[in-house]
Design a protein around this motif. Structure first.
Motif, PDB file in Angstrom:
ATOM      1  N   GLU A 195       0.866  -1.191   0.000  1.00 43.81           N
ATOM      2  CA  GLU A 195       0.000   0.000   0.000  1.00 43.81           C
ATOM      3  C   GLU A 195       0.898   1.234   0.000  1.00 43.81           C
ATOM      4  O   GLU A 195       1.273   1.732   1.056  1.00 43.81           O
ATOM      5  N   PRO A 196       1.292   1.747  -1.169  1.00 47.08           N
ATOM      6  CA  PRO A 196       2.264   2.853  -1.228  1.00 47.08           C
ATOM      7  C   PRO A 196       1.800   4.118  -0.501  1.00 47.08           C
ATOM      8  O   PRO A 196       2.630   4.888  -0.027  1.00 47.08           O
ATOM      9  N   MET A 197       0.506   4.363  -0.411  1.00 40.57           N
ATOM     10  CA  MET A 197       0.010   5.583   0.223  1.00 40.57           C
ATOM     11  C   MET A 197      -0.191   5.426   1.737  1.00 40.57           C
ATOM     12  O   MET A 197      -0.737   6.325   2.379  1.00 40.57           O
ATOM     13  N   ALA A 198       0.278   4.344   2.288  1.00 41.81           N
ATOM     14  CA  ALA A 198       0.091   4.127   3.730  1.00 41.81           C
ATOM     15  C   ALA A 198       0.868   5.138   4.567  1.00 41.81           C
ATOM     16  O   ALA A 198       0.542   5.355   5.735  1.00 41.81           O
ATOM     17  N   TRP A 199       1.878   5.786   3.961  1.00 42.86           N
ATOM     18  CA  TRP A 199       2.674   6.750   4.720  1.00 42.86           C
ATOM     19  C   TRP A 199       1.808   7.921   5.218  1.00 42.86           C
ATOM     20  O   TRP A 199       2.112   8.508   6.260  1.00 42.86           O
ATOM     21  N   VAL A 200       0.735   8.250   4.464  1.00 47.30           N
ATOM     22  CA  VAL A 200      -0.149   9.332   4.883  1.00 47.30           C
ATOM     23  C   VAL A 200      -0.804   8.977   6.218  1.00 47.30           C
ATOM     24  O   VAL A 200      -0.903   9.819   7.131  1.00 47.30           O
ATOM     25  N   PHE A 201      -1.220   7.740   6.352  1.00 42.06           N
ATOM     26  CA  PHE A 201      -1.867   7.293   7.585  1.00 42.06           C
ATOM     27  C   PHE A 201      -0.901   7.353   8.764  1.00 42.06           C
ATOM     28  O   PHE A 201      -1.230   7.907   9.827  1.00 42.06           O
ATOM     29  N   PHE A 202       0.311   6.833   8.602  1.00 46.56           N
ATOM     30  CA  PHE A 202       1.270   6.803   9.698  1.00 46.56           C
ATOM     31  C   PHE A 202       1.760   8.213  10.056  1.00 46.56           C
ATOM     32  O   PHE A 202       1.897   8.544  11.252  1.00 46.56           O
ATOM     33  N   ALA A 203       2.012   9.029   9.056  1.00 43.89           N
ATOM     34  CA  ALA A 203       2.484  10.385   9.334  1.00 43.89           C
ATOM     35  C   ALA A 203       1.420  11.196  10.080  1.00 43.89           C
ATOM     36  O   ALA A 203       1.731  11.923  11.036  1.00 43.89           O
ATOM     37  N   THR A 204       0.165  11.065   9.663  1.00 45.85           N
ATOM     38  CA  THR A 204      -0.912  11.795  10.334  1.00 45.85           C
ATOM     39  C   THR A 204      -1.065  11.333  11.779  1.00 45.85           C
ATOM     40  O   THR A 204      -1.232  12.153  12.697  1.00 45.85           O
ATOM     41  N   PHE A 205      -0.994  10.028  11.993  1.00 48.14           N
ATOM     42  CA  PHE A 205      -1.141   9.503  13.356  1.00 48.14           C
ATOM     43  C   PHE A 205      -0.013   9.988  14.261  1.00 48.14           C
ATOM     44  O   PHE A 205      -0.257  10.402  15.414  1.00 48.14           O
ATOM     45  N   ILE A 206       1.217   9.983  13.764  1.00 46.12           N
ATOM     46  CA  ILE A 206       2.357  10.404  14.587  1.00 46.12           C
ATOM     47  C   ILE A 206       2.274  11.893  14.908  1.00 46.12           C
ATOM     48  O   ILE A 206       2.541  12.324  16.047  1.00 46.12           O
TER      49      ILE A 206
END
Length: 325
Positions: A195-206
Protein backbone atom coordinates in the motif's frame (compact mmCIF):
# COMPACT_ATOMS: atom_id res chain seq x y z
CA UNK A 1 -0.07 24.74 75.69
CA UNK A 2 3.42 23.78 74.51
CA UNK A 3 4.79 20.33 74.12
CA UNK A 4 6.60 18.64 77.01
CA UNK A 5 10.32 19.27 77.10
CA UNK A 6 11.31 15.73 76.07
CA UNK A 7 8.83 15.70 73.17
CA UNK A 8 10.04 19.09 72.01
CA UNK A 9 13.66 17.92 72.05
CA UNK A 10 12.69 14.75 70.19
CA UNK A 11 10.76 16.77 67.60
CA UNK A 12 13.75 19.02 67.00
CA UNK A 13 15.94 15.92 66.61
CA UNK A 14 13.76 14.11 64.06
CA UNK A 15 13.28 17.31 62.03
CA UNK A 16 16.97 18.15 61.75
CA UNK A 17 18.67 17.73 58.33
CA UNK A 18 21.30 15.46 59.90
CA UNK A 19 18.61 13.00 61.01
CA UNK A 20 17.07 13.04 57.55
CA UNK A 21 20.46 12.40 55.95
CA UNK A 22 20.96 9.36 58.19
CA UNK A 23 17.57 7.97 57.12
CA UNK A 24 18.45 8.57 53.45
CA UNK A 25 21.77 6.75 53.92
CA UNK A 26 19.99 3.77 55.51
CA UNK A 27 17.48 3.62 52.63
CA UNK A 28 20.33 3.77 50.10
CA UNK A 29 22.14 0.95 51.94
CA UNK A 30 18.94 -1.09 51.89
CA UNK A 31 18.64 -0.54 48.12
CA UNK A 32 22.23 -1.74 47.59
CA UNK A 33 21.75 -4.87 49.70
CA UNK A 34 18.50 -5.73 47.94
CA UNK A 35 20.28 -5.45 44.61
CA UNK A 36 23.16 -7.64 45.76
CA UNK A 37 20.74 -10.31 47.00
CA UNK A 38 19.52 -10.81 43.44
CA UNK A 39 22.83 -12.52 42.67
CA UNK A 40 22.48 -16.23 43.56
CA UNK A 41 26.22 -16.56 44.16
CA UNK A 42 26.41 -13.61 46.57
CA UNK A 43 23.17 -14.62 48.27
CA UNK A 44 24.54 -18.09 49.04
CA UNK A 45 27.97 -16.90 50.11
CA UNK A 46 26.88 -13.99 52.32
CA UNK A 47 23.38 -15.04 53.34
CA UNK A 48 24.08 -14.50 57.06
CA UNK A 49 25.50 -11.03 56.48
CA UNK A 50 22.54 -10.05 54.32
CA UNK A 51 20.14 -11.30 57.00
CA UNK A 52 21.88 -9.31 59.74
CA UNK A 53 21.94 -6.13 57.64
CA UNK A 54 18.26 -6.60 56.80
CA UNK A 55 17.30 -6.98 60.46
CA UNK A 56 19.37 -3.94 61.48
CA UNK A 57 17.76 -1.81 58.75
CA UNK A 58 14.28 -2.88 59.81
CA UNK A 59 15.13 -2.04 63.44
CA UNK A 60 16.34 1.43 62.39
CA UNK A 61 13.15 2.02 60.42
CA UNK A 62 10.98 0.96 63.36
CA UNK A 63 12.88 3.21 65.79
CA UNK A 64 12.59 6.11 63.34
CA UNK A 65 8.83 5.68 62.91
CA UNK A 66 8.27 5.37 66.68
CA UNK A 67 10.39 8.47 67.30
CA UNK A 68 8.42 10.50 64.77
CA UNK A 69 5.10 9.33 66.21
CA UNK A 70 6.23 10.21 69.73
CA UNK A 71 7.56 13.60 68.60
CA UNK A 72 4.58 14.74 66.52
CA UNK A 73 1.74 12.88 68.21
CA UNK A 74 -1.56 13.00 66.34
CA UNK A 75 -0.10 15.38 63.76
CA UNK A 76 1.95 12.44 62.45
CA UNK A 77 -1.18 10.73 61.12
CA UNK A 78 -2.41 13.84 59.29
CA UNK A 79 0.33 13.55 56.66
CA UNK A 80 -0.33 10.95 53.91
CA UNK A 81 3.41 10.44 53.44
CA UNK A 82 3.71 9.35 57.06
CA UNK A 83 1.01 6.74 56.41
CA UNK A 84 3.03 5.52 53.44
CA UNK A 85 6.15 5.14 55.60
CA UNK A 86 4.14 3.40 58.32
CA UNK A 87 2.63 0.88 55.88
CA UNK A 88 6.02 0.11 54.30
CA UNK A 89 7.65 -0.48 57.69
CA UNK A 90 4.69 -2.54 58.93
CA UNK A 91 4.86 -4.75 55.81
CA UNK A 92 8.53 -5.38 56.53
CA UNK A 93 7.64 -6.77 59.97
CA UNK A 94 5.25 -9.41 58.57
CA UNK A 95 7.04 -12.81 58.47
CA UNK A 96 7.32 -14.15 54.92
CA UNK A 97 6.48 -17.83 55.12
CA UNK A 98 6.12 -20.15 52.14
CA UNK A 99 2.40 -19.38 51.89
CA UNK A 100 3.11 -15.64 52.15
CA UNK A 101 6.27 -15.53 50.03
CA UNK A 102 4.76 -12.69 48.02
CA UNK A 103 5.27 -10.49 51.08
CA UNK A 104 9.01 -10.69 50.51
CA UNK A 105 8.47 -8.46 47.50
CA UNK A 106 7.33 -5.70 49.88
CA UNK A 107 10.94 -5.37 50.96
CA UNK A 108 11.63 -3.56 47.71
CA UNK A 109 9.03 -0.95 48.68
CA UNK A 110 11.44 0.29 51.33
CA UNK A 111 13.46 1.93 48.57
CA UNK A 112 10.39 4.00 47.70
CA UNK A 113 10.66 5.60 51.14
CA UNK A 114 13.32 7.76 49.53
CA UNK A 115 10.45 9.63 47.86
CA UNK A 116 8.83 10.52 51.18
CA UNK A 117 12.13 11.52 52.79
CA UNK A 118 13.52 13.81 50.07
CA UNK A 119 11.38 16.98 49.83
CA UNK A 120 12.13 17.53 46.14
CA UNK A 121 10.98 14.06 45.13
CA UNK A 122 7.94 14.41 47.38
CA UNK A 123 6.95 17.61 45.56
CA UNK A 124 7.29 15.88 42.19
CA UNK A 125 5.02 13.00 43.19
CA UNK A 126 2.54 15.39 44.82
CA UNK A 127 2.44 17.40 41.60
CA UNK A 128 1.70 14.23 39.62
CA UNK A 129 -1.23 13.42 41.89
CA UNK A 130 -2.42 17.01 41.63
CA UNK A 131 -2.29 16.81 37.83
CA UNK A 132 -4.48 13.70 37.65
CA UNK A 133 -7.75 15.63 36.98
CA UNK A 134 -6.12 17.50 34.13
CA UNK A 135 -4.37 14.38 32.84
CA UNK A 136 -7.62 12.46 32.65
CA UNK A 137 -8.98 14.45 29.72
CA UNK A 138 -5.67 14.33 27.87
CA UNK A 139 -5.32 10.57 28.46
CA UNK A 140 -8.87 9.95 27.21
CA UNK A 141 -8.05 11.95 24.08
CA UNK A 142 -4.88 9.92 23.57
CA UNK A 143 -6.66 6.57 24.04
CA UNK A 144 -9.45 7.66 21.71
CA UNK A 145 -6.92 8.59 19.02
CA UNK A 146 -5.12 5.27 19.50
CA UNK A 147 -8.36 3.28 19.27
CA UNK A 148 -9.62 5.09 16.16
CA UNK A 149 -6.25 4.65 14.43
CA UNK A 150 -6.23 0.93 15.28
CA UNK A 151 -9.73 0.45 13.87
CA UNK A 152 -8.91 2.37 10.67
CA UNK A 153 -5.60 0.54 10.25
CA UNK A 154 -7.28 -2.84 10.74
CA UNK A 155 -9.82 -1.98 8.03
CA UNK A 156 -7.27 -0.59 5.57
CA UNK A 157 -4.26 -2.87 5.95
CA UNK A 158 -5.66 -6.21 7.09
CA UNK A 159 -4.81 -7.88 3.81
CA UNK A 160 -1.56 -6.00 3.19
CA UNK A 161 0.03 -6.70 6.61
CA UNK A 162 -1.91 -9.25 8.66
CA UNK A 163 1.03 -9.56 11.08
CA UNK A 164 0.41 -5.94 12.11
CA UNK A 165 -3.30 -5.38 11.44
CA UNK A 166 -4.79 -8.89 11.33
CA UNK A 167 -7.28 -8.17 14.16
CA UNK A 168 -8.19 -5.34 16.50
CA UNK A 169 -5.87 -6.47 19.33
CA UNK A 170 -2.87 -6.79 17.02
CA UNK A 171 -3.72 -3.44 15.41
CA UNK A 172 -3.90 -1.76 18.84
CA UNK A 173 -0.46 -3.08 19.77
CA UNK A 174 0.97 -2.00 16.40
CA UNK A 175 -0.38 1.54 16.73
CA UNK A 176 0.90 1.75 20.31
CA UNK A 177 4.35 0.82 18.97
CA UNK A 178 4.03 3.55 16.34
CA UNK A 179 2.94 5.96 19.07
CA UNK A 180 6.22 5.39 20.93
CA UNK A 181 8.07 6.29 17.69
CA UNK A 182 10.08 3.10 18.18
CA UNK A 183 10.70 0.90 15.11
CA UNK A 184 7.73 2.48 13.32
CA UNK A 185 9.66 2.87 10.00
CA UNK A 186 9.88 -0.94 9.75
CA UNK A 187 6.11 -1.24 10.21
CA UNK A 188 5.47 1.50 7.65
CA UNK A 189 7.84 -0.04 5.11
CA UNK A 190 6.20 -3.47 5.38
CA UNK A 191 2.76 -1.96 4.84
CA UNK A 192 3.90 0.41 2.08
CA UNK A 193 5.33 -2.53 0.13
CA UNK A 194 1.71 -3.32 -0.81
CA UNK A 195 0.00 0.00 0.00
CA UNK A 196 2.26 2.85 -1.23
CA UNK A 197 0.01 5.58 0.22
CA UNK A 198 0.09 4.13 3.73
CA UNK A 199 2.67 6.75 4.72
CA UNK A 200 -0.15 9.33 4.88
CA UNK A 201 -1.87 7.29 7.58
CA UNK A 202 1.27 6.80 9.70
CA UNK A 203 2.48 10.39 9.33
CA UNK A 204 -0.91 11.79 10.33
CA UNK A 205 -1.14 9.50 13.36
CA UNK A 206 2.36 10.40 14.59
CA UNK A 207 1.78 14.15 14.17
CA UNK A 208 -1.53 14.04 16.08
CA UNK A 209 -0.43 11.78 18.92
CA UNK A 210 3.33 12.13 19.36
CA UNK A 211 3.52 15.86 18.64
CA UNK A 212 0.20 17.23 19.89
CA UNK A 213 -1.44 14.95 22.46
CA UNK A 214 1.75 13.84 24.23
CA UNK A 215 2.97 17.44 24.43
CA UNK A 216 -0.42 18.32 25.91
CA UNK A 217 0.18 15.73 28.63
CA UNK A 218 3.63 17.16 29.31
CA UNK A 219 2.16 20.66 29.51
CA UNK A 220 -0.39 19.57 32.11
CA UNK A 221 2.33 17.94 34.22
CA UNK A 222 4.62 20.97 33.96
CA UNK A 223 1.75 23.27 35.01
CA UNK A 224 1.07 21.07 38.04
CA UNK A 225 4.77 21.10 38.94
CA UNK A 226 4.86 24.89 38.71
CA UNK A 227 1.77 25.19 40.92
CA UNK A 228 3.35 22.84 43.50
CA UNK A 229 6.60 24.83 43.55
CA UNK A 230 4.70 28.11 43.90
CA UNK A 231 2.69 26.64 46.78
CA UNK A 232 5.90 25.57 48.53
CA UNK A 233 7.40 29.03 48.05
CA UNK A 234 4.22 30.63 49.38
CA UNK A 235 4.42 28.52 52.53
CA UNK A 236 8.06 29.52 52.99
CA UNK A 237 7.15 33.20 52.52
CA UNK A 238 4.33 32.89 55.04
CA UNK A 239 6.67 31.29 57.58
CA UNK A 240 9.24 34.05 57.05
CA UNK A 241 6.58 36.75 57.36
CA UNK A 242 5.30 35.19 60.59
CA UNK A 243 8.83 35.12 61.99
CA UNK A 244 9.39 38.76 61.10
CA UNK A 245 6.01 39.74 62.53
CA UNK A 246 6.81 37.95 65.77
CA UNK A 247 10.18 39.72 66.02
CA UNK A 248 8.57 43.14 65.44
CA UNK A 249 5.87 42.48 68.02
CA UNK A 250 8.46 41.37 70.58
CA UNK A 251 10.46 44.55 69.97
CA UNK A 252 7.34 46.72 70.35
CA UNK A 253 6.45 44.89 73.56
CA UNK A 254 9.94 45.52 74.92
CA UNK A 255 9.69 49.21 74.00
CA UNK A 256 6.34 49.47 75.77
CA UNK A 257 7.82 47.94 78.91
CA UNK A 258 10.72 50.40 78.86
CA UNK A 259 8.33 53.31 78.31
CA UNK A 260 6.23 52.20 81.27
CA UNK A 261 9.34 52.07 83.45
CA UNK A 262 10.38 55.55 82.28
CA UNK A 263 6.90 56.93 82.94
CA UNK A 264 6.91 55.47 86.40
CA UNK A 265 10.26 57.16 87.12
CA UNK A 266 8.96 60.66 86.22
CA UNK A 267 8.67 63.16 89.17
CA UNK A 268 5.27 64.09 90.52
CA UNK A 269 5.62 67.66 89.17
CA UNK A 270 5.37 66.29 85.65
CA UNK A 271 1.97 64.74 86.38
CA UNK A 272 -0.63 66.46 84.15
CA UNK A 273 -3.25 66.04 86.88
CA UNK A 274 -1.44 68.72 88.92
CA UNK A 275 -1.15 71.25 86.12
CA UNK A 276 -2.49 74.78 86.56
CA UNK A 277 -6.19 75.27 85.78
CA UNK A 278 -5.48 77.67 82.91
CA UNK A 279 -2.91 75.47 81.19
CA UNK A 280 -3.78 73.37 78.19
CA UNK A 281 -4.18 69.66 79.02
CA UNK A 282 -1.08 67.63 78.40
CA UNK A 283 -0.80 64.02 77.40
CA UNK A 284 0.22 61.55 80.03
CA UNK A 285 3.99 60.96 80.03
CA UNK A 286 3.62 57.27 79.30
CA UNK A 287 1.26 57.92 76.41
CA UNK A 288 3.52 60.62 74.98
CA UNK A 289 6.56 58.38 75.14
CA UNK A 290 4.62 55.48 73.67
CA UNK A 291 3.46 57.67 70.78
CA UNK A 292 7.03 58.83 70.20
CA UNK A 293 8.25 55.23 70.15
CA UNK A 294 5.52 54.32 67.66
CA UNK A 295 6.55 57.22 65.40
CA UNK A 296 10.18 56.14 65.68
CA UNK A 297 9.26 52.54 64.82
CA UNK A 298 7.39 53.71 61.73
CA UNK A 299 10.37 55.81 60.70
CA UNK A 300 12.83 52.94 61.11
CA UNK A 301 14.30 54.09 64.45
CA UNK A 302 16.14 51.30 66.27
CA UNK A 303 17.47 53.33 69.19
CA UNK A 304 15.80 53.62 72.55
CA UNK A 305 14.23 56.90 73.74
CA UNK A 306 16.34 58.89 76.17
CA UNK A 307 15.32 59.13 79.80
CA UNK A 308 13.42 62.28 80.81
CA UNK A 309 15.38 64.41 83.19
CA UNK A 310 13.64 65.59 86.37
CA UNK A 311 12.03 69.00 86.10
CA UNK A 312 12.06 69.08 82.29
CA UNK A 313 8.69 68.79 80.53
CA UNK A 314 8.45 65.52 78.62
CA UNK A 315 7.38 67.29 75.40
CA UNK A 316 10.81 68.96 75.17
CA UNK A 317 12.61 65.62 75.40
CA UNK A 318 10.46 63.80 72.85
CA UNK A 319 12.40 65.36 69.98
CA UNK A 320 15.34 63.13 70.90
CA UNK A 321 13.24 60.08 70.02
CA UNK A 322 12.38 61.22 66.50
CA UNK A 323 14.53 60.59 63.46
CA UNK A 324 13.94 61.00 59.79
CA UNK A 325 13.10 57.68 58.07
Amino acid sequence: MGLPAHRERLRVLVDTPAFQRVVIAVIALNAVTLGLETSPELADRHSTAFLVVDRVIIAIFVIEILARISAHGKAFFRDPWNWFDLIVVAAALVPASESLSILRLFRFLRVLRLISVVPGMRRVVSALFTAIPGLTSALVLLLLSLYMAAVIGEQLFREAAPQYFGDLGTSLFTMFTVLTVENWPQVAEDVMAKEPMAWVFFATFIVITAFFVLNLLIGVIVSAMEAEVNAARWEEDQALELEQHTAVMNEIRALNEKIDRLAAALPASADPARAAPGDAPRAAPGEALRAAAADAARGGLATEPEAVEPGVPPEEKLCACRRDP
